[in-house]
Design an enzyme around this catalytic site. Structure first.
Site, PDB file in Angstrom:
ATOM      1  N   ASN A  28      63.363  57.828  21.863  1.00 11.79           N
ATOM      2  CA  ASN A  28      63.092  58.808  22.910  1.00 11.79           C
ATOM      3  C   ASN A  28      64.370  59.603  23.156  1.00 11.79           C
ATOM      4  O   ASN A  28      65.185  59.232  23.985  1.00 11.79           O
ATOM      5  CB  ASN A  28      62.632  58.114  24.201  1.00 11.79           C
ATOM      6  CG  ASN A  28      62.582  59.073  25.375  1.00 11.79           C
ATOM      7  OD1 ASN A  28      62.476  60.287  25.196  1.00 11.79           O
ATOM      8  ND2 ASN A  28      62.675  58.548  26.588  1.00 11.79           N
ATOM      9  N   GLY A  38      69.293  57.229  28.763  1.00 13.13           N
ATOM     10  CA  GLY A  38      69.209  58.056  29.960  1.00 13.13           C
ATOM     11  C   GLY A  38      68.810  59.479  29.627  1.00 13.13           C
ATOM     12  O   GLY A  38      68.806  59.882  28.461  1.00 13.13           O
ATOM     13  N   GLY A  75      66.067  63.859  22.952  1.00 15.27           N
ATOM     14  CA  GLY A  75      65.957  65.279  22.653  1.00 15.27           C
ATOM     15  C   GLY A  75      67.270  65.893  22.230  1.00 15.27           C
ATOM     16  O   GLY A  75      67.323  67.078  21.886  1.00 15.27           O
ATOM     17  N   PHE A  76      68.349  65.100  22.287  1.00 16.75           N
ATOM     18  CA  PHE A  76      69.671  65.540  21.842  1.00 16.75           C
ATOM     19  C   PHE A  76      70.163  64.569  20.774  1.00 16.75           C
ATOM     20  O   PHE A  76      69.676  63.441  20.675  1.00 16.75           O
ATOM     21  CB  PHE A  76      70.662  65.577  23.007  1.00 16.75           C
ATOM     22  CG  PHE A  76      70.362  66.634  24.033  1.00 16.75           C
ATOM     23  CD1 PHE A  76      70.989  67.870  23.978  1.00 16.75           C
ATOM     24  CD2 PHE A  76      69.447  66.397  25.059  1.00 16.75           C
ATOM     25  CE1 PHE A  76      70.717  68.852  24.921  1.00 16.75           C
ATOM     26  CE2 PHE A  76      69.164  67.368  26.008  1.00 16.75           C
ATOM     27  CZ  PHE A  76      69.801  68.601  25.938  1.00 16.75           C
ATOM     28  N   CYS A 111      70.969  54.898  22.709  1.00 15.41           N
ATOM     29  CA  CYS A 111      70.381  56.205  23.008  1.00 15.41           C
ATOM     30  C   CYS A 111      71.417  57.163  23.614  1.00 15.41           C
ATOM     31  O   CYS A 111      72.294  57.642  22.913  1.00 15.41           O
ATOM     32  CB  CYS A 111      69.160  56.023  23.902  1.00 15.41           C
ATOM     33  SG  CYS A 111      68.081  57.480  23.940  1.00 15.41           S
ATOM     34  N   PHE A 112      71.353  57.432  24.916  1.00 15.75           N
ATOM     35  CA  PHE A 112      72.360  58.279  25.552  1.00 15.75           C
ATOM     36  C   PHE A 112      73.747  57.673  25.353  1.00 15.75           C
ATOM     37  O   PHE A 112      74.741  58.392  25.189  1.00 15.75           O
ATOM     38  CB  PHE A 112      72.041  58.419  27.040  1.00 15.75           C
ATOM     39  CG  PHE A 112      72.652  59.629  27.696  1.00 15.75           C
ATOM     40  CD1 PHE A 112      72.058  60.872  27.578  1.00 15.75           C
ATOM     41  CD2 PHE A 112      73.810  59.524  28.442  1.00 15.75           C
ATOM     42  CE1 PHE A 112      72.614  61.991  28.184  1.00 15.75           C
ATOM     43  CE2 PHE A 112      74.375  60.627  29.052  1.00 15.75           C
ATOM     44  CZ  PHE A 112      73.775  61.872  28.924  1.00 15.75           C
ATOM     45  N   SER A 152      64.503  57.759  31.121  1.00 15.75           N
ATOM     46  CA  SER A 152      64.923  58.781  30.164  1.00 15.75           C
ATOM     47  C   SER A 152      63.977  59.976  30.155  1.00 15.75           C
ATOM     48  O   SER A 152      64.338  61.054  29.678  1.00 15.75           O
ATOM     49  CB  SER A 152      65.001  58.194  28.750  1.00 15.75           C
ATOM     50  OG  SER A 152      65.991  57.193  28.665  1.00 15.75           O
ATOM     51  N   GLU A 208      65.877  47.408  22.259  1.00 18.51           N
ATOM     52  CA  GLU A 208      65.206  46.589  23.271  1.00 18.51           C
ATOM     53  C   GLU A 208      63.704  46.807  23.264  1.00 18.51           C
ATOM     54  O   GLU A 208      62.948  46.072  23.903  1.00 18.51           O
ATOM     55  CB  GLU A 208      65.779  46.880  24.659  1.00 18.51           C
ATOM     56  CG  GLU A 208      65.236  48.100  25.374  1.00 18.51           C
ATOM     57  CD  GLU A 208      65.727  49.426  24.826  1.00 18.51           C
ATOM     58  OE1 GLU A 208      65.301  50.472  25.331  1.00 18.51           O
ATOM     59  OE2 GLU A 208      66.534  49.430  23.876  1.00 18.51           O
ATOM     60  N   GLN A 251      75.247  58.851  22.159  1.00 12.18           N
ATOM     61  CA  GLN A 251      75.804  60.201  22.250  1.00 12.18           C
ATOM     62  C   GLN A 251      77.136  60.199  22.998  1.00 12.18           C
ATOM     63  O   GLN A 251      78.064  60.936  22.642  1.00 12.18           O
ATOM     64  CB  GLN A 251      74.786  61.116  22.933  1.00 12.18           C
ATOM     65  CG  GLN A 251      73.506  61.274  22.135  1.00 12.18           C
ATOM     66  CD  GLN A 251      72.324  61.719  22.976  1.00 12.18           C
ATOM     67  OE1 GLN A 251      72.473  62.044  24.155  1.00 12.18           O
ATOM     68  NE2 GLN A 251      71.141  61.744  22.383  1.00 12.18           N
ATOM     69  N   HIS A 277      66.034  52.515  20.281  1.00 11.94           N
ATOM     70  CA  HIS A 277      65.915  51.512  21.341  1.00 11.94           C
ATOM     71  C   HIS A 277      65.647  50.125  20.762  1.00 11.94           C
ATOM     72  O   HIS A 277      64.494  49.726  20.598  1.00 11.94           O
ATOM     73  CB  HIS A 277      64.786  51.898  22.306  1.00 11.94           C
ATOM     74  CG  HIS A 277      65.099  53.076  23.152  1.00 11.94           C
ATOM     75  ND1 HIS A 277      65.536  52.968  24.457  1.00 11.94           N
ATOM     76  CD2 HIS A 277      65.067  54.398  22.876  1.00 11.94           C
ATOM     77  CE1 HIS A 277      65.748  54.173  24.950  1.00 11.94           C
ATOM     78  NE2 HIS A 277      65.472  55.063  24.002  1.00 11.94           N
ATOM     79  N   GLY A 287      68.871  63.877  30.049  1.00 10.89           N
ATOM     80  CA  GLY A 287      69.818  64.970  30.198  1.00 10.89           C
ATOM     81  C   GLY A 287      70.632  65.276  28.958  1.00 10.89           C
ATOM     82  O   GLY A 287      70.440  64.699  27.885  1.00 10.89           O
TER      83      GLY A 287
END
Length: 400
Positions: free
Chosen positions: A320, A250, A322-323, A278-279, A66, A370, A282, A368, A252
């Site tokens: 972790n 992940g 940023g979006f 996380c990703f 990530s 995990e 989103q 997270h 991006g």
């Protein structure tokens, strides 16, 4: 040792610099510069400067996919104390994914019985550029106030170029906004992590930058995990007859991940149990019709408080990202797959940290569970997913 010396020396270990012997600069796109010393690989690296408040777990952080294309600033004052071992890598092949590492003090003595090498040696081996001797408190305050910013580390001969030239190099790098990076960190072909003992279920996990502790968590619960590349068509995963589908963390911009959003919509339409991290949170939110946006400086650390608005429980979480998804605590809204709800928010700033279908068939969290590194408060989310698959299995038996 002073970091003002100009001598570039190495010790007997190939490629390992003596601490303080190599001049280096951290250069931000807004023109702010920090002078320090180079360690690890010597040269130039570019990325988005972000900070993590984690006091431990730098190896897990650095090998987390990530962090692809990000220069990580450690707020912990000394890094490297526990060296590097073969057990704590979170990437599939042990690769370091951070673009660079910024620290205050580099430990010269390793104190951990599992260590097989030093942080500096591993970074040099993998070609990862680091800079030490930085006033990380001032740097973190700058990022907190101004936001995550494009940056570059320049060490050795590269640090001797005019600062104005280095700033222009930093400015020229591509933005994280609109970047579809999951395909850059994902595996090329599927692989399997078997369950511990007899397999109760098979889960297809989309690798958008998956951490290895995730399939370990599944395996410990009797779940066989088939990890597939990002953007694998839904029709292809049917061959595994999955009891559930998982979307990993992940890097991006989720707004650029249209293919994954459409895949998740197919999973939801097929009424297959879904879990995202996380990703993956989103992506699920976008599949519901929600919008995403870039946070000013993101959430990165292992002590972030999150409230579950369904149970009222508060977990301390590893994060972790940023979006984030646009939404409000407890917000309910209609989707093509039924009513959805914002289930979790961050107590620090109200950012959405989880969404779900009210039917319980699909859910995700921004943090997270995990861990690796981090607390285990949220690990029951894996049990929730297994229970959902157990329920499906029992229903299928009754129908048969």
């Amino acid at each position: 040792m002073s970091n003002e010396t100009n001598a570039n020396s190495t010790d007997s270990r190939q490629g390992v610099t003596n601490i303080g012997s190599v001049p280096a600069y951290l250069v931000l796109a807004d023109g702010r510069t920090f002078k320090g010393f180079g360690f690890g690989a010597i040269g130039t690296t570019l990325g988005e400067a972000v900070f993590t408040t984690a006091m431990t777990g730098y190896q897990e952080t650095m090998t987390d996919p990530s962090y692809h294309r990000q220069i990580v600033v450690a707020t912990a004052p000394q890094i490297g104390n526990t060296g590097w071992n073969e057990e704590d890598n979170e990437s599939h092949d042990g690769s370091i994914w951070v673009a660079g590492l910024v620290i205050r003090d580099l430990a010269v003595r390793v104190s951990n019985w599992r260590a097989t090498t030093t942080l500096q040696e591993e970074m040099a081996k993998q070609g990862v550029v680091g800079i030490g001797g930085i006033d990380t408190r001032a740097l973190v305050r700058h990022i907190r106030n101004e936001g995550a910013v494009p940056a570059g580390i320049f060490s050795g001969a590269d640090a001797e170029r005019p600062i104005e030239e280095l700033v222009e190099i930093v400015k020229s790098q591509p933005s994280m906004v609109g970047a579809n990076l999951a395909v850059e960190v994902s595996v090329d072909k599927p692989y399997v992590i078997e369950a511990e003992g007899e397999a109760r279920h098979t889960v297809v996990a989309y690798d958008l930058g998956i951490k290895q502790n995730t399939p370990r968590r599944f395996a410990a619960r009797g779940v066989r995990t088939v990890i597939v590349p990002a953007e694998t068509p839904f029709e292809e995963i049917k061959q595994y007859n999955p009891s559930g589908v998982f979307i990993s963390n992940g890097p991006g911009d989720p707004a650029a991940a249209d293919i994954m959003v459409n895949i998740v919509r197919e999973v939801l339409a097929a009424d297959i149990p879904f879990f995202g991290i996380c990703f993956g949170n989103q992506i699920l939110g976008r599949a519901f019709g929600m919008e995403t946006y870039k946070l000013k400086f993101g959430h990165r650390g292992i002590n972030v408080p999150v409230k579950n608005h369904i149970t009222g429980k508060i977990d301390i979480t590893a994060q972790n990202h940023g979006f984030a998804l646009k939404g409000e605590a407890g917000q309910e809204f209609e989707t093509d797959f039924g009513t959805a709800v914002v289930t979790h928010t961050c107590l620090n700033d109200g950012v959405v940290e989880g969404v779900a279908l009210k039917s319980g068939r699909a859910y995700s969290v921004q943090y997270h569970p995990e861990a690796a590194a981090g607390p285990n408060d949220a690990s029951p989310l894996f049990d929730q997913f297994v229970a959902l698959m157990d329920e499906d299995s029992e229903n299928q038996k009754e129908e048969a």
